[in-house]
Design a protein around this motif. Structure first.
Motif, mmCIF file in Angstrom:
data_model
loop_
_atom_site.group_PDB
_atom_site.id
_atom_site.type_symbol
_atom_site.label_atom_id
_atom_site.label_comp_id
_atom_site.label_asym_id
_atom_site.label_seq_id
_atom_site.Cartn_x
_atom_site.Cartn_y
_atom_site.Cartn_z
ATOM 1 N N LEU A 39 -2.399 -2.445 -4.567
ATOM 2 C CA LEU A 39 -1.430 -1.826 -5.471
ATOM 3 C C LEU A 39 -0.696 -2.935 -6.189
ATOM 4 C CD1 LEU A 39 0.272 0.534 -6.603
ATOM 5 C CD2 LEU A 39 1.716 0.349 -4.559
ATOM 6 N N ASP A 40 -0.764 -2.940 -7.511
ATOM 7 C CA ASP A 40 -0.116 -3.967 -8.311
ATOM 8 C C ASP A 40 0.262 -3.365 -9.651
ATOM 9 O OD1 ASP A 40 0.248 -6.469 -10.012
ATOM 10 O OD2 ASP A 40 -0.316 -7.398 -8.110
ATOM 11 N N ARG A 41 1.310 -3.887 -10.242
ATOM 12 C CA ARG A 41 1.690 -3.402 -11.579
ATOM 13 C C ARG A 41 0.676 -3.846 -12.631
ATOM 14 N NH1 ARG A 41 6.935 -7.278 -12.978
ATOM 15 N NH2 ARG A 41 5.811 -9.255 -12.990
ATOM 16 N N ASP A 42 -0.073 -4.930 -12.323
ATOM 17 C CA ASP A 42 -1.109 -5.432 -13.224
ATOM 18 C C ASP A 42 -2.487 -5.033 -12.710
ATOM 19 O OD1 ASP A 42 0.829 -6.783 -14.798
ATOM 20 O OD2 ASP A 42 0.808 -8.465 -13.378
ATOM 21 N N ALA A 43 -3.450 -5.010 -13.597
ATOM 22 C CA ALA A 43 -4.828 -4.766 -13.187
ATOM 23 C C ALA A 43 -5.321 -5.926 -12.337
ATOM 24 C CB ALA A 43 -5.717 -4.600 -14.417
ATOM 25 N N VAL A 44 -6.180 -5.631 -11.377
ATOM 26 C CA VAL A 44 -6.710 -6.659 -10.483
ATOM 27 C C VAL A 44 -7.981 -7.235 -11.114
ATOM 28 C CG1 VAL A 44 -7.579 -7.153 -8.175
ATOM 29 C CG2 VAL A 44 -5.760 -5.463 -8.496
ATOM 30 N N PRO A 45 -7.946 -8.504 -11.530
ATOM 31 C CA PRO A 45 -9.128 -9.061 -12.213
ATOM 32 C C PRO A 45 -10.294 -9.246 -11.258
ATOM 33 C CG PRO A 45 -7.479 -10.769 -11.824
ATOM 34 C CD PRO A 45 -6.842 -9.465 -11.432
ATOM 35 N N GLU A 46 -11.472 -8.917 -11.741
ATOM 36 C CA GLU A 46 -12.713 -9.121 -10.995
ATOM 37 C C GLU A 46 -12.632 -8.551 -9.581
ATOM 38 O OE1 GLU A 46 -13.652 -13.249 -11.163
ATOM 39 O OE2 GLU A 46 -13.848 -13.291 -13.327
ATOM 40 N N ALA A 47 -12.119 -7.349 -9.479
ATOM 41 C CA ALA A 47 -12.053 -6.698 -8.169
ATOM 42 C C ALA A 47 -13.455 -6.389 -7.676
ATOM 43 C CB ALA A 47 -11.236 -5.418 -8.260
ATOM 44 N N PRO A 48 -13.764 -6.753 -6.431
ATOM 45 C CA PRO A 48 -15.105 -6.486 -5.907
ATOM 46 C C PRO A 48 -15.394 -4.991 -5.847
ATOM 47 C CG PRO A 48 -13.978 -8.124 -4.565
ATOM 48 C CD PRO A 48 -12.953 -7.551 -5.498
ATOM 49 N N GLU A 49 -16.648 -4.667 -5.891
ATOM 50 C CA GLU A 49 -17.070 -3.277 -5.792
ATOM 51 C C GLU A 49 -16.622 -2.696 -4.446
ATOM 52 O OE1 GLU A 49 -21.188 -0.592 -6.020
ATOM 53 O OE2 GLU A 49 -21.247 -2.774 -6.308
ATOM 54 N N GLY A 50 -16.098 -1.493 -4.507
ATOM 55 C CA GLY A 50 -15.657 -0.836 -3.284
ATOM 56 C C GLY A 50 -14.173 -0.919 -3.034
ATOM 57 N N TRP A 51 -13.475 -1.873 -3.688
ATOM 58 C CA TRP A 51 -12.025 -1.928 -3.545
ATOM 59 C C TRP A 51 -11.384 -0.734 -4.249
ATOM 60 C CZ3 TRP A 51 -9.282 -7.305 -4.059
ATOM 61 C CH2 TRP A 51 -9.828 -8.201 -3.129
ATOM 62 N N LEU A 52 -10.327 -0.203 -3.663
ATOM 63 C CA LEU A 52 -9.511 0.808 -4.326
ATOM 64 C C LEU A 52 -8.358 0.096 -5.014
ATOM 65 C CD1 LEU A 52 -9.278 3.481 -1.468
ATOM 66 C CD2 LEU A 52 -10.911 3.392 -3.356
ATOM 67 N N CYS A 53 -8.312 0.161 -6.327
ATOM 68 C CA CYS A 53 -7.293 -0.559 -7.095
ATOM 69 C C CYS A 53 -6.378 0.440 -7.786
ATOM 70 C CB CYS A 53 -7.942 -1.477 -8.122
ATOM 71 S SG CYS A 53 -9.003 -2.751 -7.380
ATOM 72 N N ARG A 54 -5.091 0.341 -7.503
ATOM 73 C CA ARG A 54 -4.112 1.252 -8.081
ATOM 74 C C ARG A 54 -3.049 0.446 -8.806
ATOM 75 N NH1 ARG A 54 -7.644 3.978 -7.152
ATOM 76 N NH2 ARG A 54 -7.810 5.972 -6.084
ATOM 77 N N GLN A 55 -2.736 0.831 -10.044
ATOM 78 C CA GLN A 55 -1.653 0.188 -10.776
ATOM 79 C C GLN A 55 -0.378 1.010 -10.623
ATOM 80 O OE1 GLN A 55 -4.214 -0.983 -14.565
ATOM 81 N NE2 GLN A 55 -2.188 -1.944 -14.640
ATOM 82 N N GLY A 56 0.721 0.322 -10.370
ATOM 83 C CA GLY A 56 2.000 0.999 -10.207
ATOM 84 C C GLY A 56 3.015 0.075 -9.575
ATOM 85 N N SER A 57 4.238 0.561 -9.481
ATOM 86 C CA SER A 57 5.342 -0.230 -8.953
ATOM 87 C C SER A 57 5.578 0.081 -7.478
ATOM 88 C CB SER A 57 6.624 0.049 -9.737
ATOM 89 O OG SER A 57 7.739 -0.562 -9.111
ATOM 90 N N VAL A 58 5.793 -0.950 -6.685
ATOM 91 C CA VAL A 58 6.108 -0.732 -5.274
ATOM 92 C C VAL A 58 7.508 -0.161 -5.097
ATOM 93 C CG1 VAL A 58 4.554 -2.518 -4.413
ATOM 94 C CG2 VAL A 58 6.913 -3.124 -5.013
ATOM 95 N N ALA A 59 8.315 -0.225 -6.145
ATOM 96 C CA ALA A 59 9.665 0.324 -6.075
ATOM 97 C C ALA A 59 9.709 1.802 -6.449
ATOM 98 C CB ALA A 59 10.610 -0.468 -6.982
ATOM 99 N N VAL A 60 8.535 2.397 -6.685
ATOM 100 C CA VAL A 60 8.445 3.822 -7.009
ATOM 101 C C VAL A 60 7.676 4.507 -5.877
ATOM 102 C CG1 VAL A 60 7.559 5.538 -8.634
ATOM 103 C CG2 VAL A 60 8.511 3.378 -9.485
ATOM 104 N N ALA A 61 8.359 5.392 -5.166
ATOM 105 C CA ALA A 61 7.758 6.019 -3.984
ATOM 106 C C ALA A 61 6.453 6.730 -4.314
ATOM 107 C CB ALA A 61 8.754 6.989 -3.348
#
Length: 248
Positions: A39-61
């Motif tokens: 979970l990151d506010r930015d896109a995860v560059p070159e994320a390996p296949e199979g990773w779950l990538c979510r964009q968003g703020s950790v300060a937002v429940a």
């Protein structure tokens, strides 16, 4: 003999994993056969296949909950939640705005709390899990122009201690890693722009070098391993001896 690495298939959430320490942690767990959600506010560059990538703020429940919900749907839960996302604030206190103070608190402390809270709601019923925070050497020492940052990282360290006491009886451990100055793009940029004195940092460190992201990641993997089963409520320095060195 207890293994010093996490079991293959471990379900891991890492916040702030687009780069720096967080990316090194995610990569290290993946190298040990873990299933990774970031979970990151930015896109995860070159994320390996199979990773779950979510964009968003950790300060937002809702953003935090969405990341855990994705893990629930894909893998049936979470074993390790590393609340790593952080915001650096280096500014004279008399010039610090209320908005900057609140932003630092929201990301560094509230975000860590929301991540831990959502993780605990899943880990406590299953009777096991590790919640891990990224603190800082500034949880233990002060520094000019670091009022907001040091206050939040001190809060993160004590949050880890408090939750370890609360969740320990249910089999859920809580720890924090306190890195020193880590050789990331941010530190290198600050040194290049003269915002940090690289030579002074080297002199202060007994090892005369910056910490490497992979070294912080190795500690995270160890804490998720069977060998660390009794490590709970700890704030562990990975700083090359910085906080041990009282010399200026």
């Amino acid at each position: 003999m207890l293994s010093p690495t996490p079991p293959p298939g471990t379900r891991v959430l890492v916040t702030g994993a687009a780069r720096g320490i967080g990316r090194a942690v995610a990569d290290a767990f993946a190298a040990n056969g873990a299933r990774i959600c970031v979970l990151d506010r930015d896109a995860v560059p070159e994320a390996p296949e199979g990773w779950l990538c979510r964009q968003g703020s950790v300060a937002v429940a809702a953003d935090v909950e969405a990341a855990f919900a994705a893990m629930d749907a894909a893998w049936g839960g979470v074993d390790v939640a590393h609340a790593n996302a952080g915001f650096s604030m280096n500014k004279p206190t008399t010039e610090l705005t209320e908005a900057e103070w609140r932003q630092t608190v929201e990301v560094n402390l509230t975000g860590a709390f929301l991540t831990a809270q959502a993780a605990a709601r899943r880990m406590l019923p299953q009777g096991h899990g590790l919640i891990l925070f990224t603190a800082s050497l500034f949880h233990a020492v002060g520094g000019a122009d670091r009022a907001a940052y040091a206050a939040t990282k001190g809060g993160v360290a004590n949050l880890a201690r408090a939750l370890a006491c609360e969740f320990g009886p249910a089999g859920v451990r809580v720890n924090a890693i306190a890195p020193g100055y880590v050789e990331t793009w941010l530190i290198n940029d600050l040194i290049a722009r003269g915002r940090l004195d690289g030579e002074a940092l080297m002199r202060r460190s007994p090892q005369r070098r910056l910490v490497q992201p992979a070294e912080v990641a190795a500690m995270a993997c160890f804490l998720a391993s069977p060998a660390a089963a009794s490590v709970n409520g700890a704030v562990l320095a990975v700083d090359g001896g910085w906080t041990a060195n009282g010399a200026p």
